[in-house]
Design a protein around this motif. Structure first.
Motif, mmCIF file in Angstrom:
data_model
loop_
_atom_site.group_PDB
_atom_site.id
_atom_site.type_symbol
_atom_site.label_atom_id
_atom_site.label_comp_id
_atom_site.label_asym_id
_atom_site.label_seq_id
_atom_site.Cartn_x
_atom_site.Cartn_y
_atom_site.Cartn_z
ATOM 1 N N ILE A 150 0.847 -1.185 0.000
ATOM 2 C CA ILE A 150 0.000 0.000 0.000
ATOM 3 C C ILE A 150 0.883 1.235 0.000
ATOM 4 O O ILE A 150 2.038 1.184 0.436
ATOM 5 N N THR A 151 0.366 2.347 -0.494
ATOM 6 C CA THR A 151 1.148 3.585 -0.491
ATOM 7 C C THR A 151 1.052 4.263 0.867
ATOM 8 O O THR A 151 0.075 4.105 1.611
ATOM 9 N N ALA A 152 2.069 5.057 1.171
ATOM 10 C CA ALA A 152 2.061 5.831 2.418
ATOM 11 C C ALA A 152 0.903 6.821 2.416
ATOM 12 O O ALA A 152 0.300 7.087 3.465
ATOM 13 N N ARG A 153 0.584 7.359 1.233
ATOM 14 C CA ARG A 153 -0.545 8.291 1.146
ATOM 15 C C ARG A 153 -1.851 7.602 1.513
ATOM 16 O O ARG A 153 -2.683 8.169 2.238
ATOM 17 N N ALA A 154 -2.041 6.372 1.012
ATOM 18 C CA ALA A 154 -3.272 5.648 1.342
ATOM 19 C C ALA A 154 -3.348 5.356 2.841
ATOM 20 O O ALA A 154 -4.423 5.442 3.446
ATOM 21 N N LEU A 155 -2.230 5.025 3.442
ATOM 22 C CA LEU A 155 -2.214 4.792 4.890
ATOM 23 C C LEU A 155 -2.603 6.067 5.642
ATOM 24 O O LEU A 155 -3.360 6.023 6.627
#
Length: 322
Positions: free
Chosen positions: A21-26
């Motif tokens: 997963i991307t850090a942005r999504a987290l």
């Protein structure tokens, strides 16, 4: 004091299909940035695979996780091409590599990182779906891979497999080679010329090049040889129709297997019984002693000229496996 955000861990599990997963999504799912930083630090339970892309476990990522990470890193509209895409399309004849070659729109700014090679292009094709991943169509993926392969034989193996299995046509590959990047296109053109002559393998490619130096009538490749009764006698690698001469390039990888050896003996018996002169050559001899191979081919041609041409018919341009 700011209100504390509650992380949506169920949402994280849903979004991270392959555990990536991307850090942005987290961040959008409420996972604190400090939590992401500490968990993805060295020795932590997570791993940073690419800038802004996190694997929610430690250890070695699977191939699927690397592909998913590459797609997430490359962004919207990106697709996998090259060897990674060829593998997803079902190809088998390519060198092993963990690199993931990505196509992205020309206007997007992304740098190649870690195991991901980014290529910006104005010729972004409509993607296909293979194994759940966005990939370039096979013709594009093949040429993107072939242009980067270091040897002619690797290009031969890759493109010949796709054509021989009926997955693409030589014509479609030639069209893509003409329209695409100039990088590495010279080797591709050599192989496409061979494929246009119905050459099926690297060893046959060596023989094709050598036959052009023999000073003999034109050699046809992989014709179906039919007897007077119309029954199939065999599919010789090379065929000089003027005198009824068959040239077999005997790959040990095939012929030392029991079924392969049996097939070789059977087709040799059928062709010689029909009056065909059959020349057998090992691929390694084409490379190590081409002069001797040419001499044998020329002498066999002279022998074939001394007797009436056998009553056999050659049906050209088939990709049927023998």
């Amino acid at each position: 004091m700011p209100r504390r955000t509650i992380a949506d861990w169920d949402g994280v599990a849903t979004a991270a299909t392959y555990g990536v997963i991307t850090a942005r999504a987290l961040d959008e799912l409420g996972v604190p940035r400090q939590t992401v930083y500490h968990r993805a630090s060295i020795g932590g339970p997570w791993k940073r695979l690419l800038p802004g892309v996190i694997m929610l476990s430690s250890g070695t990522p699977t191939r699927e996780q690397r592909l998913d990470a590459a797609l997430q890193y490359a962004g919207t509209g990106a697709m996998i091409t090259g060897i990674a895409a060829c593998r997803l399309h079902g190809m088998t004849q390519f060198p092993g590599t963990e690199e993931v070659h990505m196509l992205i729109p020309e206007a997007r700014k992304r740098a190649s990182k870690e195991f991901v090679e980014i290529e910006r292009t104005t010729r972004l094709p409509r993607p296909a779906s293979q194994g759940g991943f966005r990939v370039a169509p096979l013709v594009r993926a093949l040429l993107d891979a072939a242009r980067r392969l270091p040897t002619l034989d690797q290009v031969r193996a890759l493109l010949a497999e796709a054509v021989q299995r009926g997955m693409v046509t030589a014509e479609a590959l030639a069209k893509e080679a003409k329209a695409g990047s100039r990088r590495g296109v010279a080797r591709c053109r050599v192989v496409l010329e061979e494929l246009g002559a119905n050459v099926h393998s690297a060893a046959e490619g060596w023989a094709y090049r050598l036959a052009r130096k023999a000073g003999l009538p034109r050699t046809q490749w992989n014709v179906r040889l039919l007897g007077p009764d119309g029954k199939l006698l065999g599919v010789p690698d090379g065929w000089i129709d003027e005198v009824g001469l068959a040239w077999q390039i005997d790959s040990l990888n095939f012929h030392l297997r029991p079924a392969g050896y049996e097939n070789t003996v059977r087709r040799h018996t059928l062709m010689t019984a029909a009056g065909v002169v059959v020349v057998h050559t090992l691929p390694k001899h084409i490379r190590s002693n081409p002069a001797a191979v040419l001499d044998e081919l020329r002498r066999s041609y002279q022998v074939a000229r001394q007797r009436p041409r056998p009553r056999v018919t050659a049906v050209p341009h088939t990709t049927e496996r023998r």
